[in-house]
Design a protein around this motif. Structure first.
Motif, mmCIF file in Angstrom:
data_model
loop_
_atom_site.group_PDB
_atom_site.id
_atom_site.type_symbol
_atom_site.label_atom_id
_atom_site.label_comp_id
_atom_site.label_asym_id
_atom_site.label_seq_id
_atom_site.Cartn_x
_atom_site.Cartn_y
_atom_site.Cartn_z
ATOM 1 N N GLY A 11 0.828 -1.198 0.000
ATOM 2 C CA GLY A 11 0.000 0.000 0.000
ATOM 3 C C GLY A 11 0.857 1.240 0.000
ATOM 4 O O GLY A 11 2.048 1.176 -0.276
ATOM 5 N N PRO A 12 0.280 2.363 0.320
ATOM 6 C CA PRO A 12 1.041 3.608 0.317
ATOM 7 C C PRO A 12 2.122 3.590 1.408
ATOM 8 O O PRO A 12 1.985 2.895 2.410
ATOM 9 C CB PRO A 12 -0.015 4.684 0.588
ATOM 10 C CG PRO A 12 -1.158 3.969 1.198
ATOM 11 C CD PRO A 12 -1.126 2.557 0.689
ATOM 12 N N PRO A 13 3.188 4.370 1.228
ATOM 13 C CA PRO A 13 4.273 4.378 2.213
ATOM 14 C C PRO A 13 3.838 4.998 3.536
ATOM 15 O O PRO A 13 2.998 5.903 3.561
ATOM 16 C CB PRO A 13 5.358 5.218 1.536
ATOM 17 C CG PRO A 13 4.629 6.089 0.574
ATOM 18 C CD PRO A 13 3.445 5.306 0.114
ATOM 19 N N VAL A 14 4.411 4.482 4.614
ATOM 20 C CA VAL A 14 4.138 4.989 5.953
ATOM 21 C C VAL A 14 5.474 5.259 6.642
ATOM 22 O O VAL A 14 6.324 4.381 6.675
ATOM 23 C CB VAL A 14 3.337 3.956 6.792
ATOM 24 C CG1 VAL A 14 3.089 4.488 8.203
ATOM 25 C CG2 VAL A 14 2.033 3.586 6.109
ATOM 26 N N GLN A 42 9.326 0.389 -1.060
ATOM 27 C CA GLN A 42 9.883 -0.119 -2.313
ATOM 28 C C GLN A 42 9.717 0.898 -3.443
ATOM 29 O O GLN A 42 8.622 1.390 -3.686
ATOM 30 C CB GLN A 42 9.203 -1.449 -2.711
ATOM 31 C CG GLN A 42 9.593 -2.615 -1.841
ATOM 32 C CD GLN A 42 8.689 -2.779 -0.618
ATOM 33 O OE1 GLN A 42 7.877 -1.904 -0.309
ATOM 34 N NE2 GLN A 42 8.830 -3.907 0.053
ATOM 35 N N GLY A 43 10.837 1.192 -4.091
ATOM 36 C CA GLY A 43 10.807 2.096 -5.234
ATOM 37 C C GLY A 43 10.589 3.551 -4.890
ATOM 38 O O GLY A 43 10.309 4.367 -5.772
ATOM 39 N N ALA A 44 10.736 3.916 -3.604
ATOM 40 C CA ALA A 44 10.398 5.278 -3.191
ATOM 41 C C ALA A 44 11.384 6.311 -3.722
ATOM 42 O O ALA A 44 12.560 6.048 -3.906
ATOM 43 C CB ALA A 44 10.335 5.363 -1.668
ATOM 44 N N GLN A 45 10.857 7.490 -3.964
ATOM 45 C CA GLN A 45 11.660 8.672 -4.261
ATOM 46 C C GLN A 45 11.491 9.629 -3.098
ATOM 47 O O GLN A 45 10.445 9.646 -2.448
ATOM 48 C CB GLN A 45 11.099 9.403 -5.481
ATOM 49 C CG GLN A 45 11.270 8.723 -6.803
ATOM 50 C CD GLN A 45 10.611 9.609 -7.856
ATOM 51 O OE1 GLN A 45 9.389 9.622 -7.981
ATOM 52 N NE2 GLN A 45 11.422 10.379 -8.568
ATOM 53 N N VAL A 46 12.525 10.433 -2.838
ATOM 54 C CA VAL A 46 12.414 11.471 -1.816
ATOM 55 C C VAL A 46 12.504 12.813 -2.518
ATOM 56 O O VAL A 46 13.444 13.076 -3.269
ATOM 57 C CB VAL A 46 13.513 11.325 -0.752
ATOM 58 C CG1 VAL A 46 13.427 12.467 0.261
ATOM 59 C CG2 VAL A 46 13.398 9.975 -0.042
ATOM 60 N N LEU A 47 11.520 13.650 -2.301
ATOM 61 C CA LEU A 47 11.445 14.941 -2.986
ATOM 62 C C LEU A 47 11.426 16.075 -1.973
ATOM 63 O O LEU A 47 10.822 15.962 -0.904
ATOM 64 C CB LEU A 47 10.161 15.014 -3.826
ATOM 65 C CG LEU A 47 9.967 13.858 -4.815
ATOM 66 C CD1 LEU A 47 8.543 13.857 -5.358
ATOM 67 C CD2 LEU A 47 10.983 13.950 -5.951
ATOM 68 N N SER A 48 12.105 17.154 -2.315
ATOM 69 C CA SER A 48 12.129 18.325 -1.450
ATOM 70 C C SER A 48 11.452 19.486 -2.166
ATOM 71 O O SER A 48 11.686 19.704 -3.355
ATOM 72 C CB SER A 48 13.575 18.701 -1.120
ATOM 73 O OG SER A 48 13.615 19.934 -0.433
ATOM 74 N N SER A 49 10.606 20.211 -1.446
ATOM 75 C CA SER A 49 9.957 21.356 -2.073
ATOM 76 C C SER A 49 10.802 22.613 -1.907
ATOM 77 O O SER A 49 10.486 23.664 -2.450
ATOM 78 C CB SER A 49 8.561 21.569 -1.471
ATOM 79 O OG SER A 49 8.685 21.726 -0.074
ATOM 80 N N THR A 89 4.753 4.421 -6.180
ATOM 81 C CA THR A 89 3.654 4.299 -7.137
ATOM 82 C C THR A 89 2.316 4.132 -6.427
ATOM 83 O O THR A 89 1.255 4.338 -7.002
ATOM 84 C CB THR A 89 3.874 3.079 -8.048
ATOM 85 O OG1 THR A 89 4.085 1.932 -7.219
ATOM 86 C CG2 THR A 89 5.082 3.291 -8.950
ATOM 87 N N LYS A 90 2.358 3.776 -5.113
ATOM 88 C CA LYS A 90 1.119 3.550 -4.362
ATOM 89 C C LYS A 90 0.648 4.771 -3.573
ATOM 90 O O LYS A 90 -0.392 4.732 -2.932
ATOM 91 C CB LYS A 90 1.299 2.373 -3.387
ATOM 92 C CG LYS A 90 1.621 1.055 -4.065
ATOM 93 C CD LYS A 90 0.394 0.511 -4.781
ATOM 94 C CE LYS A 90 0.692 -0.719 -5.631
ATOM 95 N NZ LYS A 90 1.022 -1.912 -4.889
ATOM 96 N N GLY A 91 1.481 5.809 -3.573
ATOM 97 C CA GLY A 91 1.061 6.998 -2.833
ATOM 98 C C GLY A 91 2.258 7.764 -2.304
ATOM 99 O O GLY A 91 3.403 7.490 -2.677
ATOM 100 N N SER A 92 1.993 8.716 -1.449
ATOM 101 C CA SER A 92 3.099 9.499 -0.893
ATOM 102 C C SER A 92 2.783 9.903 0.534
ATOM 103 O O SER A 92 1.620 9.885 0.968
ATOM 104 C CB SER A 92 3.381 10.728 -1.751
ATOM 105 O OG SER A 92 2.416 11.721 -1.501
ATOM 106 N N THR A 93 3.839 10.250 1.265
ATOM 107 C CA THR A 93 3.662 10.681 2.649
ATOM 108 C C THR A 93 4.740 11.699 2.983
ATOM 109 O O THR A 93 5.719 11.856 2.248
ATOM 110 C CB THR A 93 3.713 9.480 3.622
ATOM 111 O OG1 THR A 93 3.362 9.925 4.927
ATOM 112 C CG2 THR A 93 5.101 8.870 3.672
#
Ligand code: CA
Ligand code: CA
Ligand code: CA
Length: 618
Positions: A11-14, A42-49, A89-93
């Motif tokens: 599911g979405p990352p926690v 799995q497969g996560a990206q880390v993004l900074s605003s 791909t399942k969501g973001s947090t």
């Protein structure tokens, strides 16, 4: 991503934990590497605003439960909240992260040296300043029980803050507190004699970034450091990089397969063949076992050969310094970590905080082994650990033997000759006792006078003296945990509240008061005389029952004399050899009131029975 096995992404990352949660701009460690715990990474990206924080170098473990990411902090980044986005791909947090305002280096991170007198406090056993934290939510009632020496007793950070005036009155200048990392709140039941037991001592961390909830919180810890500093008392944190507690979440779900040396079900037990760490000839299996074996089955051994572990631990150490403003570190069981890592940690501490000080626990009665680990020289392995200090367990051991009449007094100078092994003996930490040793008064052959001479020796010999809470009261205590009895008067709550307080003169028994005043006087003497703090130590006289030495600087000469016989001793002490001229006076400044004149290059002093006397040459 490590490994090749695809894992079902549920599911979405926690995100459940971010370590470190905060950092600083213009820090010597940049980028800082975050370790994020959670699920479905799995497969996560880390993004900074924000352009101020730039993520890179993401690494995710096979289970998708841990994510490493570098954050490059632009130097002019302002303090504040810089939340990141963790996206799959399942969501973001949200991945919370903050930049903090650095503490003022002029009033923090001051380091420890021979001008200090260190006082060890076992937090749970010193003073209960806040009964509300005695039994945290969900903790079993039996885990807090003053009648069980292995349960929590309720001591806390507030209790230390409340008694800063007492500590100031005693004269100490630095506090070493046993670990304040969060430990498991439960109680272990078993058939062994050491059960039921808890982790009241703090050496089984379950959260390297958390403050033990029974001791208080981060705000209280910061308050303690600021209030201690405001009365001239430095603070030393007990750090434990060698191992964590078996209840740490990493143990069942490690961030990387090689995070520990082995697993809970498959690991070596340390056989404590400690000599193999010193010997250039040791068997490689024994050497590895001593470094990699678990201190106990309950203490998973961190693998500092894994660069992610080394980086995590260096950052963690620096985070506590930057967050609290403390002045030094006592590093537990340091010899069981690779020497390259001790060097890496020491170098990182000094790079950020030039005055920072770390003392390593190398619990050996052999000066060759302790000296091997202190910095300032290379070992046969080519490594200079850069470690600032080690505890002098060999001199401590001899002092106890001498002052309980088991070794001749001349054993003291004969031990001190091994100072030849240290690059600078003034940097060694000289202990009177600690929470792992029997208290002096419970040693076979102990007398109050013996305890008084032992503490006077610790406070007048070269090095950085370290006392243990309760020794100033001549407290008794055999092996652990008996040597960790509650400080009388620190525990006014519960079913059997203390009926007297040894924090006050009125509450102290006559022997306690005698020991307290004696300790206070020798601390004061040390603080008033630079020769005792940093002068040369010169042997003047020794026999089976007496030892006389000078501490001499360019500005003064102090002579310290010990006599353990039951009658006074008259001793001729050479003075010309230490450049004290004929006609000068040796005036007692502690332990006696005599004045003796130097004649024909020597002076005759009288040392009363079973005591120590300090003289000043005028
Ligand atoms: Ca408490
Ligand atoms: Ca806890
Ligand atoms: Ca180890």
């Amino acid at each position: 991503m490590d490994g090749a096995t695809p894992v079902f992404n549920a599911g979405p990352p926690v995100v459940t934990k971010v370590e470190p949660p905060t950092w600083w701009a213009k820090h010597t460690i940049n980028p800082v590497r975050l370790l994020v715990r959670g699920q479905n990474f799995q497969g996560a990206q880390v993004l900074s605003s924000s352009p101020a924080i730039r993520p890179s170098n993401v690494r995710i473990n096979e289970a998708g439960t841990y994510l490493f990411v570098d954050l490059t902090v632009t130097p002019n980044t302002r303090a504040g909240s810089y939340p990141l986005q963790l996206k799959t791909t399942k969501g973001s947090t949200t991945l919370p992260f903050k930049i903090e305002v650095p503490l003022n280096p002029a009033s923090h991170f001051q380091g420890i040296n021979a001008n200090d007198v260190i006082y060890l406090i076992m937090v749970d056993r010193f003073a209960n300043g806040d009964p509300k934290n005695d039994t945290p939510a969900g903790a079993p009632a039996a885990a807090t029980d003053r009648s069980n020496p292995r349960s929590y007793h309720g001591g806390d950070l507030r209790g230390v803050i409340d008694h800063l005036p007492y500590l100031k009155g005693l004269g100490i200048t630095a506090l070493w507190l046993t670990p304040w990392y969060d430990n498991w709140n439960g109680i272990t039941q078993c058939d062994h004699p050491w059960c039921p037991s808890t982790y009241y001592h703090g050496y089984h961390a379950i959260d390297y970034y958390g403050v033990e909830d029974r001791f208080g919180d981060l705000a209280t810890l910061r308050e303690l450091v600021e209030k201690a500093h405001s009365v001239g008392i430095k603070v030393i944190q007990d750090q434990v990089a060698n191992h964590v507690g078996s209840r740490h979440p990493w143990v069942t779900d490690p961030p990387l397969p090689d995070w520990f040396h082995g697993t809970l079900s498959q690991h070596q037990r340390n056989r404590f063949r400690n000599y193999t760490l010193l010997s250039p000839h040791s068997n490689p299996d024994d050497f590895r076992n001593t470094l990699d074996g678990w201190f106990s089955d309950d203490l998973p051994d961190m693998n500092q050969e894994e660069p992610e572990v080394a980086k995590y631990e260096v950052q963690n150490s620096l985070w506590w310094l930057g967050t609290t403003g403390i002045d030094g570190i006592r590093q537990d069981t340091i010899q069981y970590m690779p020497r390259f890592f001790i060097r890496e940690l020491s170098a990182a501490l000094h790079r950020q905080y030039p005055k920072m000080w770390m003392v390593g626990e190398v619990f050996e009665r052999d000066a060759a082994q302790t000296a091997f680990f202190i910095g300032g020289h290379r070992g046969w392995d080519g490594i200079d650990t850069k470690l600032d200090s080690v505890f002098d367990f060999s001199l401590w051991n001899i002092s106890e033997l001498v002052f309980t009449n088991k070794s001749p007094m001349r054993a003291l100078p004969h031990q001190l000759k091994y100072d030849a092994l240290y690059p600078d003996p003034l940097k060694v930490t000289t202990l009177a006792n600690n929470h792992d040793t029997m208290r002096f008064m419970s040693l076979e052959g102990a007398t109050l006078e013996g305890a008084m001479m032992h503490v006077a020796f610790t406070l007048s010999v070269r090095g950085i003296p370290q006392l243990y809470a309760g020794e100033e009261l001549a407290m008794e205590g055999k092996d652990d945990p008996d040597n960790r009895r509650d400080f009388p008067g620190g525990f006014p709550y519960g079913n059997s509240p203390d009926t007297r307080s040894a924090f006050t003169k009125e509450g102290r028994r006559p022997d306690e008061q005698r020991m307290f005043e004696w300790t206070q006087k020798w601390i004061r003497l040390r603080l008033e005389h630079s020769a005792i703090r940093e002068g040369r130590l010169i042997d003047l006289y020794e026999d089976d029952d007496a030892y006389v030495f000078a501490r001499q600087s360019n500005i003064e000469t102090i002579v310290v004399a010990f006599n353990r016989l039951n009658e006074a001793q008259k001793i001729k002490v050479p003075m010309r050899s230490i450049h004290i001229r004929d006609g000068a006076d040796l005036k007692a400044i502690l332990g006696s009131s005599q004045t003796a004149r130097v004649v024909d290059g020597q002076v005759t002093i009288t040392i009363p029975a079973r005591t120590a006397v300090a003289f000043k040459a005028n």
